[in-house]
Write a protein that holds these residues in place. Structure first.
Motif, PDB file in Angstrom:
ATOM      1  N   GLU A  11       0.835  -1.202   0.000  1.00  0.00           N
ATOM      2  CA  GLU A  11       0.000   0.000   0.000  1.00  0.00           C
ATOM      3  C   GLU A  11       0.877   1.263   0.000  1.00  0.00           C
ATOM      4  O   GLU A  11       0.670   2.194  -0.775  1.00  0.00           O
ATOM      5  CB  GLU A  11      -0.904  -0.030   1.238  1.00  0.00           C
ATOM      6  CG  GLU A  11      -1.927   1.088   1.332  1.00  0.00           C
ATOM      7  CD  GLU A  11      -2.693   1.052   2.674  1.00  0.00           C
ATOM      8  OE1 GLU A  11      -2.506   0.109   3.466  1.00  0.00           O
ATOM      9  OE2 GLU A  11      -3.469   1.989   2.905  1.00  0.00           O
ATOM     10  N   HIS A  77      -8.412   1.515   1.810  1.00  0.00           N
ATOM     11  CA  HIS A  77      -8.128   2.472   2.882  1.00  0.00           C
ATOM     12  C   HIS A  77      -9.025   3.707   2.749  1.00  0.00           C
ATOM     13  O   HIS A  77      -9.636   4.159   3.723  1.00  0.00           O
ATOM     14  CB  HIS A  77      -6.646   2.868   2.875  1.00  0.00           C
ATOM     15  CG  HIS A  77      -6.279   3.778   4.011  1.00  0.00           C
ATOM     16  ND1 HIS A  77      -5.536   3.369   5.089  1.00  0.00           N
ATOM     17  CD2 HIS A  77      -6.617   5.075   4.237  1.00  0.00           C
ATOM     18  CE1 HIS A  77      -5.428   4.389   5.942  1.00  0.00           C
ATOM     19  NE2 HIS A  77      -6.070   5.437   5.435  1.00  0.00           N
ATOM     20  N   GLU A  99      -6.242   2.042   9.981  1.00  0.00           N
ATOM     21  CA  GLU A  99      -5.039   1.211  10.021  1.00  0.00           C
ATOM     22  C   GLU A  99      -5.280  -0.040  10.865  1.00  0.00           C
ATOM     23  O   GLU A  99      -4.731  -1.106  10.588  1.00  0.00           O
ATOM     24  CB  GLU A  99      -3.850   2.008  10.584  1.00  0.00           C
ATOM     25  CG  GLU A  99      -3.284   3.033   9.605  1.00  0.00           C
ATOM     26  CD  GLU A  99      -2.829   2.409   8.285  1.00  0.00           C
ATOM     27  OE1 GLU A  99      -2.063   1.436   8.317  1.00  0.00           O
ATOM     28  OE2 GLU A  99      -3.269   2.888   7.219  1.00  0.00           O
ATOM     29  N   GLU A 102      -8.257  -2.334   8.607  1.00  0.00           N
ATOM     30  CA  GLU A 102      -8.277  -2.580   7.160  1.00  0.00           C
ATOM     31  C   GLU A 102      -7.827  -3.991   6.760  1.00  0.00           C
ATOM     32  O   GLU A 102      -8.316  -4.527   5.784  1.00  0.00           O
ATOM     33  CB  GLU A 102      -7.483  -1.513   6.398  1.00  0.00           C
ATOM     34  CG  GLU A 102      -6.017  -1.465   6.756  1.00  0.00           C
ATOM     35  CD  GLU A 102      -5.295  -0.301   6.063  1.00  0.00           C
ATOM     36  OE1 GLU A 102      -5.851   0.295   5.128  1.00  0.00           O
ATOM     37  OE2 GLU A 102      -4.172   0.005   6.489  1.00  0.00           O
TER      38      GLU A 102
HETATM   39 MN    MN Z   1      -3.708   1.921   5.287  1.00  0.00          MN
END
Ligand code: MN
Length: 140
Positions: A11, A77, A99, A102
């Motif tokens: 990511e 996200h 965070e 996810e």
């Molecule tokens: Mn993230």
């Protein structure tokens, strides 16, 4: 499937490449608040699993597989941030909450959350109704 930690790296690498055109080990380390040696180790694993190609002195590029999953992770996200914002979570809590959750939802759950976000966005009165309930509960 990538592990949660691998997902964080993919990511982050995807976002760095989108923003700057490249992702250096030092930038990844800074973004994830980890030691550069951990980044090197993970990048080697991601290379081995075909998410990216890493050459020590030339940097790294995502493979098609890496790009595809990278985009999905960044979209996920963003969707979760949107979701928490719509349901009224305080702005200063949203990033850390996303965070935290996810990596632990199925793609099925993500898609259904996407439907719910769409449901609220398609008609502003739905958001107003939700806010009214929140106000009542907060005033209790
Ligand atoms: Mn993230």
């Amino acid at each position: 499937m990538p592990t949660p930690s691998m997902e964080d790296y993919i990511e982050q690498i995807y976002m760095l490449i989108e923003d700057k055109g490249y992702a250096r080990v030092s930038d990844i380390a800074e973004a994830l608040a980890v030691h550069p040696s951990s980044v090197t180790k993970m990048v080697q694993k991601l290379d081995k699993d075909d998410y990216l190609v890493y050459e020590k002195y030339r940097g790294l590029i995502l493979t098609n597989k890496g790009k595809k999953i990278g985009k999905r992770l960044v979209d996920r996200h963003e969707l979760l941030e949107q979701f928490l914002s719509i349901i009224g979570v305080d702005d200063d809590k949203i990033y850390n909450d996303v965070e935290g959750i996810e990596h632990h939802l199925s793609w099925n759950a993500i898609d259904r959350i996407g439907d719910l976000v769409q449901y609220f966005e398609e008609d502003e009165t739905r958001i107003k109704q939700l806010k009214a309930i929140q106000k009542l509960n907060n005033d209790k």
